[in-house]
Design a protein around this motif. Structure first.
Motif, mmCIF file in Angstrom:
data_model
loop_
_atom_site.group_PDB
_atom_site.id
_atom_site.type_symbol
_atom_site.label_atom_id
_atom_site.label_comp_id
_atom_site.label_asym_id
_atom_site.label_seq_id
_atom_site.Cartn_x
_atom_site.Cartn_y
_atom_site.Cartn_z
ATOM 1 N N ARG A 7 0.866 -1.185 0.000
ATOM 2 C CA ARG A 7 0.000 0.000 0.000
ATOM 3 C C ARG A 7 0.897 1.228 0.000
ATOM 4 N NH1 ARG A 7 -3.540 0.313 5.139
ATOM 5 N NH2 ARG A 7 -4.655 -1.278 4.031
ATOM 6 N N MET A 39 -4.628 6.646 -2.080
ATOM 7 C CA MET A 39 -3.941 5.469 -1.585
ATOM 8 C C MET A 39 -4.191 4.362 -2.600
ATOM 9 S SD MET A 39 -4.671 3.239 1.829
ATOM 10 C CE MET A 39 -6.271 2.738 1.241
ATOM 11 N N GLU A 46 -3.536 0.253 -3.226
ATOM 12 C CA GLU A 46 -3.165 -0.936 -2.482
ATOM 13 C C GLU A 46 -3.531 -2.186 -3.247
ATOM 14 O OE1 GLU A 46 -5.324 -1.056 1.184
ATOM 15 O OE2 GLU A 46 -7.253 -1.140 0.189
ATOM 16 N N ASN A 67 -5.425 -6.384 2.075
ATOM 17 C CA ASN A 67 -6.071 -5.505 3.044
ATOM 18 C C ASN A 67 -6.826 -6.393 4.024
ATOM 19 O OD1 ASN A 67 -7.479 -3.632 4.485
ATOM 20 N ND2 ASN A 67 -8.187 -2.486 2.703
#
Length: 164
Positions: A33, A112, A114, A119
């Motif tokens: 990330r 952001m 990622e 996650n």
């Protein structure tokens, strides 16, 4: 005229742009990330997703091709090892971009980016089963009935000490 010029040049020449995207991809592979500008994140998704797709088939040709883009042995090892195992069943869409507001200095739109399968909080939420939902609305009669019962039980209790 900009005919057939579909990708964002990011105000850089070709060599600088390729080095920037390679470095962003290496950071993304290592950290899973990263925070960057929205324009760079969108350009990075176009650059990195085909490399992740290549990593799903682990052979010498694909490793050499990915290494020619990244020039980093550790990133290639991580991509073909840990990441390729997690994305093996996913048919694309390996990256998620989430807007995070504007940068304080120059008001650039930040984001952001990622890897979707890394996650943990989102994976936990998806793993939990949704509980059986109840209807939130009630009829007027059902809403009034508990109120009248509560009033009826409180009235004698209030009168009892007064009678004594």
């Amino acid at each position: 005229m900009r005919h057939n010029k579909k990708f964002n040049h990011l105000s850089r020449k070709k060599g600088h742009r390729e080095a920037l995207l390679a470095n962003l991809t290496i950071s993304l592979i290592e950290h899973k990330r990263i925070f960057t500008t929205l324009a760079k994140a969108k350009a990075l998704r176009v650059y990195a997703e085909p490399l992740i797709t290549r990593s799903k088939k682990d052979d010498t040709a694909n490793r050499r091709l990915v290494f020619s883009y990244l020039q980093n042995k550790e990133a290639v090892k991580e991509l073909f090892g840990v990441i390729s195992e997690k994305v093996a069943n996913r048919p694309g869409g390996y990256l998620r971009i989430i807007k995070t507001g504007h940068r304080l200095g120059d008001n650039a739109e930040m984001a952001m980016i990622e890897l979707v399968d890394f996650n943990e909080t989102a994976l936990e939420d998806a793993g939990k089963k949704k509980s059986a939902r109840t209807r939130r609305s009630r009829s007027k009669k059902a809403a009034e009935a508990p109120a009248t019962e509560a009033a009826a039980t409180e009235a004698p209790a209030a009168e009892a000490p007064a009678a004594e």
